[in-house]
Design a protein around this motif. Structure first.
Motif, PDB file in Angstrom:
ATOM      1  N   MET A 276       0.821  -1.202   0.000  1.00 36.06           N
ATOM      2  CA  MET A 276       0.000   0.000   0.000  1.00 36.06           C
ATOM      3  C   MET A 276       0.860   1.259   0.000  1.00 36.06           C
ATOM      4  SD  MET A 276      -2.814  -1.218   2.872  1.00 36.06           S
ATOM      5  CE  MET A 276      -3.849   0.232   2.645  1.00 36.06           C
ATOM      6  N   GLU A 277       0.296   2.318  -0.528  1.00 33.69           N
ATOM      7  CA  GLU A 277       0.899   3.648  -0.461  1.00 33.69           C
ATOM      8  C   GLU A 277      -0.068   4.528   0.315  1.00 33.69           C
ATOM      9  OE1 GLU A 277       2.508   7.177  -3.457  1.00 33.69           O
ATOM     10  OE2 GLU A 277       2.299   5.108  -4.181  1.00 33.69           O
ATOM     11  N   VAL A 278       0.384   5.043   1.463  1.00 29.14           N
ATOM     12  CA  VAL A 278      -0.506   5.799   2.344  1.00 29.14           C
ATOM     13  C   VAL A 278       0.135   7.125   2.722  1.00 29.14           C
ATOM     14  CG1 VAL A 278      -1.643   3.757   3.285  1.00 29.14           C
ATOM     15  CG2 VAL A 278       0.435   4.610   4.361  1.00 29.14           C
ATOM     16  N   ALA A 279      -0.722   8.075   3.093  1.00 26.93           N
ATOM     17  CA  ALA A 279      -0.256   9.405   3.489  1.00 26.93           C
ATOM     18  C   ALA A 279      -0.444   9.586   4.988  1.00 26.93           C
ATOM     19  CB  ALA A 279      -1.021  10.479   2.721  1.00 26.93           C
ATOM     20  N   PHE A 280       0.574  10.208   5.626  1.00 25.97           N
ATOM     21  CA  PHE A 280       0.500  10.532   7.038  1.00 25.97           C
ATOM     22  C   PHE A 280       0.684  12.042   7.216  1.00 25.97           C
ATOM     23  CE2 PHE A 280       1.821   6.061   7.173  1.00 25.97           C
ATOM     24  CZ  PHE A 280       0.869   5.557   8.047  1.00 25.97           C
ATOM     25  N   GLN A 281       0.264  12.515   8.376  1.00 24.91           N
ATOM     26  CA  GLN A 281       0.302  13.947   8.653  1.00 24.91           C
ATOM     27  C   GLN A 281       1.717  14.509   8.584  1.00 24.91           C
ATOM     28  OE1 GLN A 281      -1.652  14.986  12.297  1.00 24.91           O
ATOM     29  NE2 GLN A 281      -0.607  16.963  12.483  1.00 24.91           N
ATOM     30  N   ASP A 282       2.676  13.793   9.156  1.00 28.32           N
ATOM     31  CA  ASP A 282       4.061  14.237   9.143  1.00 28.32           C
ATOM     32  C   ASP A 282       4.950  13.030   9.474  1.00 28.32           C
ATOM     33  OD1 ASP A 282       3.770  13.894  11.911  1.00 28.32           O
ATOM     34  OD2 ASP A 282       3.443  16.034  12.248  1.00 28.32           O
ATOM     35  N   ALA A 283       6.249  13.264   9.594  1.00 26.75           N
ATOM     36  CA  ALA A 283       7.194  12.173   9.844  1.00 26.75           C
ATOM     37  C   ALA A 283       6.922  11.476  11.174  1.00 26.75           C
ATOM     38  CB  ALA A 283       8.623  12.716   9.814  1.00 26.75           C
ATOM     39  N   ARG A 284       6.608  12.251  12.208  1.00 26.84           N
ATOM     40  CA  ARG A 284       6.359  11.663  13.523  1.00 26.84           C
ATOM     41  C   ARG A 284       5.113  10.776  13.495  1.00 26.84           C
ATOM     42  NH1 ARG A 284       5.801  15.674  18.560  1.00 26.84           N
ATOM     43  NH2 ARG A 284       4.088  16.412  17.278  1.00 26.84           N
ATOM     44  N   HIS A 285       4.099  11.239  12.797  1.00 25.62           N
ATOM     45  CA  HIS A 285       2.874  10.456  12.660  1.00 25.62           C
ATOM     46  C   HIS A 285       3.158   9.130  11.954  1.00 25.62           C
ATOM     47  CE1 HIS A 285      -1.423  10.178  10.757  1.00 25.62           C
ATOM     48  NE2 HIS A 285      -1.259   9.316  11.733  1.00 25.62           N
ATOM     49  N   ALA A 286       3.946   9.171  10.877  1.00 28.59           N
ATOM     50  CA  ALA A 286       4.265   7.958  10.115  1.00 28.59           C
ATOM     51  C   ALA A 286       5.035   6.962  10.975  1.00 28.59           C
ATOM     52  CB  ALA A 286       5.075   8.324   8.864  1.00 28.59           C
ATOM     53  N   GLU A 287       6.042   7.441  11.693  1.00 27.16           N
ATOM     54  CA  GLU A 287       6.848   6.541  12.523  1.00 27.16           C
ATOM     55  C   GLU A 287       6.003   5.922  13.623  1.00 27.16           C
ATOM     56  OE1 GLU A 287      10.840   6.617  15.364  1.00 27.16           O
ATOM     57  OE2 GLU A 287      10.385   8.315  14.024  1.00 27.16           O
ATOM     58  N   TRP A 288       5.176   6.720  14.265  1.00 24.78           N
ATOM     59  CA  TRP A 288       4.324   6.211  15.339  1.00 24.78           C
ATOM     60  C   TRP A 288       3.373   5.130  14.809  1.00 24.78           C
ATOM     61  CZ3 TRP A 288      -1.011   6.288  15.616  1.00 24.78           C
ATOM     62  CH2 TRP A 288      -1.567   5.869  16.822  1.00 24.78           C
ATOM     63  N   ALA A 289       2.729   5.394  13.663  1.00 22.20           N
ATOM     64  CA  ALA A 289       1.736   4.469  13.124  1.00 22.20           C
ATOM     65  C   ALA A 289       2.370   3.131  12.748  1.00 22.20           C
ATOM     66  CB  ALA A 289       1.048   5.094  11.912  1.00 22.20           C
ATOM     67  N   LEU A 290       3.523   3.159  12.081  1.00 26.79           N
ATOM     68  CA  LEU A 290       4.167   1.904  11.664  1.00 26.79           C
ATOM     69  C   LEU A 290       4.714   1.141  12.862  1.00 26.79           C
ATOM     70  CD1 LEU A 290       4.384   0.848   8.723  1.00 26.79           C
ATOM     71  CD2 LEU A 290       3.760   3.242   8.886  1.00 26.79           C
ATOM     72  N   TRP A 291       5.159   1.854  13.880  1.00 27.93           N
ATOM     73  CA  TRP A 291       5.658   1.174  15.082  1.00 27.93           C
ATOM     74  C   TRP A 291       4.524   0.439  15.795  1.00 27.93           C
ATOM     75  CZ3 TRP A 291      10.174  -0.254  16.850  1.00 27.93           C
ATOM     76  CH2 TRP A 291      10.290  -0.659  18.176  1.00 27.93           C
ATOM     77  N   GLN A 292       3.330   1.020  15.813  1.00 30.17           N
ATOM     78  CA  GLN A 292       2.200   0.363  16.451  1.00 30.17           C
ATOM     79  C   GLN A 292       1.829  -0.942  15.747  1.00 30.17           C
ATOM     80  OE1 GLN A 292       1.063   1.858  19.327  1.00 30.17           O
ATOM     81  NE2 GLN A 292       2.737   3.264  18.804  1.00 30.17           N
ATOM     82  N   LEU A 293       2.074  -1.017  14.451  1.00 34.10           N
ATOM     83  CA  LEU A 293       1.668  -2.184  13.661  1.00 34.10           C
ATOM     84  C   LEU A 293       2.717  -3.291  13.634  1.00 34.10           C
ATOM     85  CD1 LEU A 293       0.037  -0.334  10.646  1.00 34.10           C
ATOM     86  CD2 LEU A 293      -1.150  -1.700  12.359  1.00 34.10           C
ATOM     87  N   ALA A 294       3.950  -2.992  14.045  1.00 35.45           N
ATOM     88  CA  ALA A 294       5.012  -4.005  13.983  1.00 35.45           C
ATOM     89  C   ALA A 294       4.656  -5.191  14.863  1.00 35.45           C
ATOM     90  CB  ALA A 294       6.326  -3.376  14.448  1.00 35.45           C
ATOM     91  N   PRO A 295       4.945  -6.431  14.386  1.00 40.63           N
ATOM     92  CA  PRO A 295       5.572  -6.801  13.116  1.00 40.63           C
ATOM     93  C   PRO A 295       4.573  -7.065  11.990  1.00 40.63           C
ATOM     94  CG  PRO A 295       5.403  -8.733  14.488  1.00 40.63           C
ATOM     95  CD  PRO A 295       4.775  -7.613  15.259  1.00 40.63           C
ATOM     96  N   GLY A 296       3.353  -6.533  12.126  1.00 41.79           N
ATOM     97  CA  GLY A 296       2.354  -6.790  11.106  1.00 41.79           C
ATOM     98  C   GLY A 296       2.487  -5.918   9.884  1.00 41.79           C
ATOM     99  N   ALA A 297       3.455  -5.009   9.885  1.00 47.84           N
ATOM    100  CA  ALA A 297       3.648  -4.131   8.730  1.00 47.84           C
ATOM    101  C   ALA A 297       5.123  -3.803   8.587  1.00 47.84           C
ATOM    102  CB  ALA A 297       2.834  -2.842   8.885  1.00 47.84           C
TER     103      ALA A 297
END
Length: 324
Positions: A276-297
């Motif tokens: 998927m290609e997704v948009a996040f509010q900023d760099a901090r938002h992107a890092e936080w979101a992907l960290w919450q999903l690990a290791p599922g993403a």
């Protein structure tokens, strides 16, 4: 304020029959000493309230006593308008007004309806603070006094001075023209204009507010739903937004979509995972979101995000490798 509290006290006793001073204090959000003073004031005014001593004692009204003090004040009527969402009333600083209004509404019902409604209410729990995993929702609630001042300015059509703490900035005073109030997922927002430009302020970040005498520069009518959609669109397409390419377990897709601003592209890999290609509010938002999903993403790009997530994971692995 005290007059409303005295009415609420009488209505609580009418509906419950007998309540201790501690129970009344919890319901009215005051001290037990205040409850005792209020009971004395009611007695002096001729309301037949009496005390019963003992383990199951408390305060009660003489049987058959009925009051006609069921008129709603402005805030109580407003609270009922937004009562479709109890959290909405809370976000807009109307939680206590809603509780008081509902007491008056229930008291105005015929006795048979009142008994049925009270029994049914005990079987319903709407929007609790914790889920099945006992996780509390962290809801930022601004002080009622601040929200009340904002609310008055919005309804009166007056300009408003607010002391606002934007993210990563020192609080500043600014004068705005309020347009309306919006609540989204337990967050309240003030829609306003400043120097003719549209602005959106989170209520929980307004530290102080002052309604001014000057009329607000705004149209007489507003479509808040449309205004919110337009501002949301601009927010998603502007600012420091970042685009991320990610591979995600289909079982975690909903979580990713729920936190991202937008899904820009999506396709399935041969192994069943989604690219998927997704948009996040900023760099901090992107890092936080992907960290919450690990290791599922797994973040595929940009490289700085992969590096950041790798460094964070390495630091945690090092921490837990050593003995405590």
């Amino acid at each position: 304020m005290r007059a409303d509290r005295l009415v609420s006290l009488v209505l609580l006793l009418r509906q419950h029959g007998r309540l201790s001073a501690a129970a009344l204090a919890r319901e009215l959000e005051v001290s037990t000493r205040t409850v005792l003073r209020d009971v004395e004031a009611l007695s002096a005014a001729g309301v037949p309230v009496f005390a019963e001593r003992g383990r199951h004692g408390g305060f009660a009204l003489l049987p058959g006593f009925r009051t006609e003090l069921t008129g709603l004040n402005h805030d109580e009527a407003l609270a009922l308008v937004v009562a479709g969402s109890r959290r909405g009333a809370q976000v807009f600083g109307l939680g206590s007004a809603l509780a008081s209004a509902m007491l008056k509404v229930v008291d105005a019902l015929p006795e048979s309806y009142r008994t049925t409604a009270a029994g049914a209410a005990q079987r319903l729990l709407i929007d609790p603070e914790t889920d099945l995993l006992a996780r509390r929702r962290d809801v930022e609630e601004p002080p009622d006094a601040v929200v009340a001042e904002v609310r008055r300015a919005v309804f009166a059509g007056h300009r408003l001075r607010i002391r606002y703490a934007a993210v990563d900035q020192a609080p500043k005073w600014r004068t705005v023209d309020p347009v309306g109030l919006v609540t989204v997922r337990d967050q309240g927002y003030l829609l306003a204009t400043r120097s003719g430009e549209e602005r959106t302020y989170r209520l929980s970040r307004i530290l102080a507010a002052e309604e001014l005498d000057e009329p607000a520069q705004r149209p007489d009518r507003v479509d808040l739903d449309r205004a919110w959609r337009e501002r949301s669109t601009r927010f998603r397409t502007g600012g420091d937004q970042v685009t991320v390419r990610v591979r995600v377990d289909p079982a975690r897709r909903a979580e990713l979509v729920g936190t991202a601003l937008a899904v820009l592209a999506e396709e399935a890999d041969a192994d069943g995972r989604l690219r998927m290609e997704v948009a996040f509010q900023d760099a901090r938002h992107a890092e936080w979101a992907l960290w919450q999903l690990a290791p599922g993403a797994e973040a595929l790009a940009p490289q700085w995000l992969r590096d950041s997530l790798r460094d964070r994971a390495a630091a945690i692995a090092t921490r837990y490798t050593a003995s405590p």
